[in-house]
Write a protein that holds these residues in place. Structure first.
Motif, mmCIF file in Angstrom:
data_model
loop_
_atom_site.group_PDB
_atom_site.id
_atom_site.type_symbol
_atom_site.label_atom_id
_atom_site.label_comp_id
_atom_site.label_asym_id
_atom_site.label_seq_id
_atom_site.Cartn_x
_atom_site.Cartn_y
_atom_site.Cartn_z
ATOM 1 N N PHE A 67 0.738 -1.157 -0.222
ATOM 2 C CA PHE A 67 0.029 -0.040 -0.105
ATOM 3 C C PHE A 67 0.453 0.897 -0.154
ATOM 4 N N ILE A 68 0.620 2.178 -0.609
ATOM 5 C CA ILE A 68 0.509 3.291 -0.999
ATOM 6 C C ILE A 68 0.204 4.307 -0.657
ATOM 7 N N ILE A 69 0.015 5.528 0.387
ATOM 8 C CA ILE A 69 -0.745 6.686 0.915
ATOM 9 C C ILE A 69 0.321 7.828 0.417
ATOM 10 N N SER A 70 -0.260 8.561 -0.502
ATOM 11 C CA SER A 70 0.466 10.117 -1.300
ATOM 12 C C SER A 70 -1.649 11.184 -0.730
ATOM 13 N N ARG A 71 -0.578 12.106 -1.525
ATOM 14 C CA ARG A 71 -1.186 13.681 -1.234
ATOM 15 C C ARG A 71 -1.546 14.212 -1.990
ATOM 16 N N ASP A 72 -2.013 15.108 -2.359
ATOM 17 C CA ASP A 72 -2.061 16.716 -3.099
ATOM 18 C C ASP A 72 -2.906 17.567 -2.907
ATOM 19 N N ASN A 73 -1.582 18.148 -1.823
ATOM 20 C CA ASN A 73 -3.010 19.196 -1.212
ATOM 21 C C ASN A 73 -3.232 20.326 -1.712
ATOM 22 N N ALA A 74 -2.422 20.171 -3.001
ATOM 23 C CA ALA A 74 -3.252 21.591 -4.174
ATOM 24 C C ALA A 74 -4.908 21.110 -4.521
#
Length: 120
Positions: A67-74
């Motif tokens: 599993f990979i957690i990521s985010r794009d705050n924009a």
């Protein structure tokens, strides 16, 4: 801020899915984001989290390397990429925002959950 989880569905053993967690409001980037899951008949458990900046992640051993957690705050959106899924990963998956860590009480905002079913 409100959270909306999506992307769940039915996948075969060994398959992949990507869950999304869309946040309304402008303060999403202030929070760490965690993912939890609840399998049928079991208590909800922590899966992993990502810091507010996206600079650090943590995973429980059962999903580490898959599993990979990521985010794009924009985009006010977080993600959980799930690879090499097994029937043991079948659960309702929840995203949450807060101070991070493995404890549910560290999180003040919760999405509604999205069901992931892995068939054997």
């Amino acid at each position: 801020v409100q959270l909306q989880a999506s992307g769940g569905g039915l996948v075969q053993d060994g398959g992949s899915l990507r869950l999304s967690c869309a946040a309304s409001g402008r303060t999403f980037s202030r929070y760490a984001m965690g993912w939890f899951r609840q399998a049928p008949g079991k208590e909800r458990e922590f899966v992993g989290h990502i810091t507010w900046s996206g600079g650090s992640t943590y995973y429980v051993d059962s999903v580490k390397g898959r599993f990979i957690i990521s985010r794009d705050n924009a985009k006010n959106t977080g993600y959980l990429q799930m690879n090499n899924l097994s029937p043991d990963d079948t659960a309702v998956y929840y995203c949450a925002a807060g101070n991070g860590g493995s404890c549910e009480w560290n999180y003040i905002l919760w999405g509604q959950g999205t069901l992931v079913t892995v068939s054997s």
